[in-house]
Design a protein around this motif. Structure first.
Motif, PDB file in Angstrom:
ATOM      1  N   ARG A 196       7.726  -6.775   8.525  1.00  0.00           N
ATOM      2  CA  ARG A 196       7.959  -6.926   7.095  1.00  0.00           C
ATOM      3  C   ARG A 196       6.877  -6.172   6.338  1.00  0.00           C
ATOM      4  O   ARG A 196       5.751  -6.001   6.824  1.00  0.00           O
ATOM      5  CB  ARG A 196       7.934  -8.407   6.708  1.00  0.00           C
ATOM      6  CG  ARG A 196       9.117  -9.218   7.219  1.00  0.00           C
ATOM      7  CD  ARG A 196      10.357  -8.933   6.381  1.00  0.00           C
ATOM      8  NE  ARG A 196      10.136  -9.195   4.969  1.00  0.00           N
ATOM      9  CZ  ARG A 196      10.242 -10.393   4.407  1.00  0.00           C
ATOM     10  NH1 ARG A 196      10.582 -11.447   5.144  1.00  0.00           N
ATOM     11  NH2 ARG A 196      10.046 -10.548   3.123  1.00  0.00           N
ATOM     12  N   THR A 197       7.187  -5.712   5.144  1.00  0.00           N
ATOM     13  CA  THR A 197       6.242  -4.888   4.381  1.00  0.00           C
ATOM     14  C   THR A 197       4.935  -5.618   4.121  1.00  0.00           C
ATOM     15  O   THR A 197       3.848  -5.037   4.242  1.00  0.00           O
ATOM     16  CB  THR A 197       6.887  -4.460   3.054  1.00  0.00           C
ATOM     17  OG1 THR A 197       8.036  -3.653   3.338  1.00  0.00           O
ATOM     18  CG2 THR A 197       5.913  -3.668   2.209  1.00  0.00           C
ATOM     19  N   TRP A 198       4.996  -6.896   3.775  1.00  0.00           N
ATOM     20  CA  TRP A 198       3.755  -7.621   3.467  1.00  0.00           C
ATOM     21  C   TRP A 198       2.882  -7.774   4.708  1.00  0.00           C
ATOM     22  O   TRP A 198       1.650  -7.739   4.624  1.00  0.00           O
ATOM     23  CB  TRP A 198       4.065  -8.978   2.844  1.00  0.00           C
ATOM     24  CG  TRP A 198       4.755  -9.966   3.741  1.00  0.00           C
ATOM     25  CD1 TRP A 198       6.089 -10.107   3.913  1.00  0.00           C
ATOM     26  CD2 TRP A 198       4.137 -10.942   4.583  1.00  0.00           C
ATOM     27  NE1 TRP A 198       6.366 -11.110   4.807  1.00  0.00           N
ATOM     28  CE2 TRP A 198       5.187 -11.646   5.236  1.00  0.00           C
ATOM     29  CE3 TRP A 198       2.826 -11.296   4.854  1.00  0.00           C
ATOM     30  CZ2 TRP A 198       4.937 -12.683   6.136  1.00  0.00           C
ATOM     31  CZ3 TRP A 198       2.580 -12.335   5.747  1.00  0.00           C
ATOM     32  CH2 TRP A 198       3.630 -13.013   6.385  1.00  0.00           C
ATOM     33  N   VAL A 199       3.503  -7.928   5.891  1.00  0.00           N
ATOM     34  CA  VAL A 199       2.731  -8.008   7.133  1.00  0.00           C
ATOM     35  C   VAL A 199       2.101  -6.655   7.442  1.00  0.00           C
ATOM     36  O   VAL A 199       0.927  -6.570   7.850  1.00  0.00           O
ATOM     37  CB  VAL A 199       3.634  -8.459   8.300  1.00  0.00           C
ATOM     38  CG1 VAL A 199       2.832  -8.515   9.602  1.00  0.00           C
ATOM     39  CG2 VAL A 199       4.263  -9.808   7.993  1.00  0.00           C
ATOM     40  N   ASP A 200       2.871  -5.582   7.240  1.00  0.00           N
ATOM     41  CA  ASP A 200       2.365  -4.238   7.495  1.00  0.00           C
ATOM     42  C   ASP A 200       1.163  -3.916   6.601  1.00  0.00           C
ATOM     43  O   ASP A 200       0.167  -3.340   7.052  1.00  0.00           O
ATOM     44  CB  ASP A 200       3.492  -3.235   7.260  1.00  0.00           C
ATOM     45  CG  ASP A 200       3.116  -1.834   7.679  1.00  0.00           C
ATOM     46  OD1 ASP A 200       2.583  -1.669   8.787  1.00  0.00           O
ATOM     47  OD2 ASP A 200       3.340  -0.897   6.890  1.00  0.00           O
ATOM     48  N   ILE A 201       1.265  -4.307   5.328  1.00  0.00           N
ATOM     49  CA  ILE A 201       0.155  -4.052   4.402  1.00  0.00           C
ATOM     50  C   ILE A 201      -1.085  -4.834   4.823  1.00  0.00           C
ATOM     51  O   ILE A 201      -2.212  -4.292   4.839  1.00  0.00           O
ATOM     52  CB  ILE A 201       0.565  -4.422   2.959  1.00  0.00           C
ATOM     53  CG1 ILE A 201       1.643  -3.472   2.458  1.00  0.00           C
ATOM     54  CG2 ILE A 201      -0.642  -4.401   2.032  1.00  0.00           C
ATOM     55  CD1 ILE A 201       2.196  -3.841   1.096  1.00  0.00           C
ATOM     56  N   MET A 202      -0.920  -6.105   5.163  1.00  0.00           N
ATOM     57  CA  MET A 202      -2.062  -6.910   5.596  1.00  0.00           C
ATOM     58  C   MET A 202      -2.716  -6.327   6.838  1.00  0.00           C
ATOM     59  O   MET A 202      -3.956  -6.290   6.955  1.00  0.00           O
ATOM     60  CB  MET A 202      -1.613  -8.352   5.858  1.00  0.00           C
ATOM     61  CG  MET A 202      -1.262  -9.137   4.615  1.00  0.00           C
ATOM     62  SD  MET A 202      -0.768 -10.828   4.969  1.00  0.00           S
ATOM     63  CE  MET A 202      -2.254 -11.467   5.725  1.00  0.00           C
ATOM     64  N   GLY A 203      -1.906  -5.856   7.788  1.00  0.00           N
ATOM     65  CA  GLY A 203      -2.467  -5.257   8.991  1.00  0.00           C
ATOM     66  C   GLY A 203      -3.251  -3.999   8.696  1.00  0.00           C
ATOM     67  O   GLY A 203      -4.366  -3.804   9.224  1.00  0.00           O
ATOM     68  N   LYS A 204      -2.707  -3.133   7.848  1.00  0.00           N
ATOM     69  CA  LYS A 204      -3.392  -1.888   7.511  1.00  0.00           C
ATOM     70  C   LYS A 204      -4.667  -2.146   6.717  1.00  0.00           C
ATOM     71  O   LYS A 204      -5.694  -1.476   6.933  1.00  0.00           O
ATOM     72  CB  LYS A 204      -2.450  -0.980   6.725  1.00  0.00           C
ATOM     73  CG  LYS A 204      -1.339  -0.378   7.580  1.00  0.00           C
ATOM     74  CD  LYS A 204      -0.381   0.450   6.758  1.00  0.00           C
ATOM     75  CE  LYS A 204       0.689   1.080   7.649  1.00  0.00           C
ATOM     76  NZ  LYS A 204       1.709   1.823   6.886  1.00  0.00           N
ATOM     77  N   VAL A 205      -4.614  -3.088   5.787  1.00  0.00           N
ATOM     78  CA  VAL A 205      -5.809  -3.410   5.000  1.00  0.00           C
ATOM     79  C   VAL A 205      -6.897  -3.995   5.896  1.00  0.00           C
ATOM     80  O   VAL A 205      -8.087  -3.650   5.766  1.00  0.00           O
ATOM     81  CB  VAL A 205      -5.449  -4.396   3.865  1.00  0.00           C
ATOM     82  CG1 VAL A 205      -6.712  -4.949   3.222  1.00  0.00           C
ATOM     83  CG2 VAL A 205      -4.585  -3.704   2.818  1.00  0.00           C
ATOM     84  N   THR A 206      -6.504  -4.866   6.818  1.00  0.00           N
ATOM     85  CA  THR A 206      -7.502  -5.463   7.730  1.00  0.00           C
ATOM     86  C   THR A 206      -8.137  -4.413   8.622  1.00  0.00           C
ATOM     87  O   THR A 206      -9.370  -4.354   8.774  1.00  0.00           O
ATOM     88  CB  THR A 206      -6.835  -6.543   8.602  1.00  0.00           C
ATOM     89  OG1 THR A 206      -6.285  -7.542   7.757  1.00  0.00           O
ATOM     90  CG2 THR A 206      -7.845  -7.184   9.542  1.00  0.00           C
ATOM     91  N   ALA A 207      -7.282  -3.538   9.225  1.00  0.00           N
ATOM     92  CA  ALA A 207      -7.801  -2.531  10.149  1.00  0.00           C
ATOM     93  C   ALA A 207      -8.531  -1.400   9.449  1.00  0.00           C
ATOM     94  O   ALA A 207      -9.518  -0.873   9.977  1.00  0.00           O
ATOM     95  CB  ALA A 207      -6.645  -1.966  10.974  1.00  0.00           C
ATOM     96  N   GLY A 208      -8.060  -1.013   8.255  1.00  0.00           N
ATOM     97  CA  GLY A 208      -8.632   0.154   7.604  1.00  0.00           C
ATOM     98  C   GLY A 208      -9.660  -0.119   6.546  1.00  0.00           C
ATOM     99  O   GLY A 208     -10.432   0.781   6.178  1.00  0.00           O
ATOM    100  N   LEU A 209      -9.722  -1.359   6.013  1.00  0.00           N
ATOM    101  CA  LEU A 209     -10.666  -1.658   4.940  1.00  0.00           C
ATOM    102  C   LEU A 209     -11.592  -2.830   5.265  1.00  0.00           C
ATOM    103  O   LEU A 209     -12.822  -2.708   5.166  1.00  0.00           O
ATOM    104  CB  LEU A 209      -9.901  -1.945   3.641  1.00  0.00           C
ATOM    105  CG  LEU A 209      -9.154  -0.770   3.005  1.00  0.00           C
ATOM    106  CD1 LEU A 209      -8.354  -1.236   1.799  1.00  0.00           C
ATOM    107  CD2 LEU A 209     -10.122   0.336   2.608  1.00  0.00           C
ATOM    108  N   ILE A 210     -11.013  -3.954   5.668  1.00  0.00           N
ATOM    109  CA  ILE A 210     -11.838  -5.160   5.874  1.00  0.00           C
ATOM    110  C   ILE A 210     -12.739  -5.024   7.091  1.00  0.00           C
ATOM    111  O   ILE A 210     -13.959  -5.297   7.013  1.00  0.00           O
ATOM    112  CB  ILE A 210     -10.927  -6.400   5.996  1.00  0.00           C
ATOM    113  CG1 ILE A 210     -10.177  -6.626   4.694  1.00  0.00           C
ATOM    114  CG2 ILE A 210     -11.762  -7.631   6.365  1.00  0.00           C
ATOM    115  CD1 ILE A 210      -9.204  -7.790   4.730  1.00  0.00           C
TER     116      ILE A 210
END
Length: 454
Positions: A33-47
């Motif tokens: 789902r888009t919201w899961v994809d965004i959370m994964g990318k934000v966690t891996a790429g920013l957090i």
């Protein structure tokens, strides 16, 4: 420090899980789902990089090193670059997702690279989705919830939906700006107008427009000359009255019947049905109001030519009959000449809006007040949204030298309008001045105050 290390560990495990799941799903029909994809990318790429940076700074802070601050600067600059690239990546790759129904999601693709396209999915187990298509059942459910009527799929297999009571009314359901849209009201208007034409025994020429896309067209009532406008207006009034007497379906829906002169020239429309906030009862325009619409939209150059020619032949006001020697009054030019506000509106459009690609459609609201529908445009602002624009005639200026207009903008699909600017058009010279006013209480530019006397 222990809490920081735990946070780093959790972020690292989450990022690794996201990357692993994304890789596995790429070889299946499922996706996140888009919201899961965004959370994964934000966690891996920013957090995760941020937590690692904080951990590094904490470690460097406890060390005595000559190049400590140099290393800190390099680390911060590296993270800033990484974060910037990640934000751009998210901006251009993350797809907008919206739930249409309980079992249907729509995703907008390619919105930064030209015309967007839409993909449809069925949600699975909260976190996942699988590709699907919009079915007839989905379209029927949408129409029945919106109009509270019964619908069925077209038995001819056209992909359209039919009204169960009136199977001849075929409806197109499509997606626009991530919203379901349809042309059911247009189909119903056409059905009742054509029925009224037959029941009333009319002989006036008409045609139904064809968009070439399979959408329901509009009925155009034709008139032949300036003398024919009166009878055309009477016929249009009869048709509208017939439609409104047959059903209350249009009482809360704004509809239109169109008119046309000389094979598509001088075309326009007469609104009826929902009168908005101005009228408690449905709008059913009278003959004089319909004549006003025709004259406002019509080929005024033709009207001038015809009226002038007949005036010359008839000693300015009268024309002599060849056989019965009776005198007939010819059309008075003052009856068809547009007033200052209509001329000023065209001047304003030509000066400001035509070169920016706006459309031009003369309209009158239920109270007979003039406004110009400029159509819709995609905003140049960051939101990239689609907005509807119109400028509305306000009043004469305080010194009587100008006609004043207000430009409004509203987000597509909403009725909430905001003021973009206000304009003055000097009647004698055609000079156009923007005020810079975005609220009624704003003072306006010095040039605007000078030309209007306000």
């Amino acid at each position: 420090m222990k809490d920081l290390k735990r946070a780093v560990l959790v972020a690292a495990c989450t990022s690794a899980l996201y990357i692993a799941v994304s890789g596995l799903l790429s070889i299946t029909e499922f996706s996140l789902r888009t919201w899961v994809d965004i959370m994964g990318k934000v966690t891996a790429g920013l957090i995760l990089p941020l937590l690692l940076l904080i951990l590094l700074l904490s470690w460097v802070h406890r060390r005595d090193c000559d190049k400590k601050w140099f290393l800190v600067g390099i680390a911060i600059a590296g993270y800033a670059l990484c974060a910037f690239c990640m934000m751009l990546f998210l901006l251009f790759t993350v797809e907008r997702e919206k739930r249409f129904t309980k079992d249907l999601l729509v995703t907008e693709k390619g919105r930064f690279f030209g015309e967007p396209s839409y993909a449809y999915y069925r949600p699975v187990a909260v976190f996942f989705k699988v590709s699907t298509e919009i079915t007839d059942e989905t379209k029927i459910s949408y129409l029945e919830n919106k109009y509270h009527r019964k619908f069925m799929a077209d038995r001819a297999g056209s992909g359209k939906i039919c009204d169960k009571e009136f199977p001849q009314v075929k409806v197109n359901v499509y997606v626009s700006n991530m919203e379901f849209e349809d042309d059911y009201v247009e189909g119903m208007v056409l059905k009742y107008l054509l029925e009224g034409y037959e029941k009333l025994g009319m002989e006036r020429n008409y045609y139904v427009s064809d968009s070439g896309t399979g959408m329901n067209g509009y009925m155009y009532v034709e008139y032949e000359s300036v003398e024919d406008i009166q009878e055309a207006a009477q016929d249009i009034e009869r048709l509208i009255t017939y439609v409104m007497e047959q059903t209350d379906f249009f009482d809360d829906k704004l509809c239109s019947i169109y008119f046309s002169y000389k094979e598509g020239e001088g075309t326009g429309k007469v609104p009826f049905g929902d009168g908005g906030d101005y009228l408690e009862e449905p709008l059913i325009p009278g003959v004089n109001q319909i004549k006003g619409y025709i004259l406002a939209y019509g080929d005024t150059e033709y009207y001038y030519e015809q009226a002038t020619e007949k005036t010359k032949e008839s000693d300015d006001t009268l024309q002599y009959g060849e056989e019965d020697e009776e005198w007939e009054t010819t059309p008075d030019i003052s009856d068809i000449e547009p007033d200052n506000k209509e001329i000023a509106a065209k001047v304003l459009y030509d000066e400001i809006f035509e070169k920016e690609g706006y459309s031009y459609e003369v309209c009158y609201n239920a109270k007979g007040n003039l406004y110009i529908d400029l159509g819709s445009k995609i905003s140049d602002e960051a939101d990239g949204g689609t907005y509807n624009y119109r400028f509305v005639y306000d009043r004469p200026s305080k010194n009587g030298a100008c006609e004043l207009f207000v430009l409004y903008r509203s987000a597509q699909g909403t009725d909430d309008e905001v003021i973009v600017d206000m304009y003055a058009v000097e009647t004698n010279t055609g000079k156009v001045v923007a005020s810079g006013k975005k609220t009624w209480s704003d003072v306006g530019t010095a040039q605007y105050r000078e030309i209007t006397g306000e």
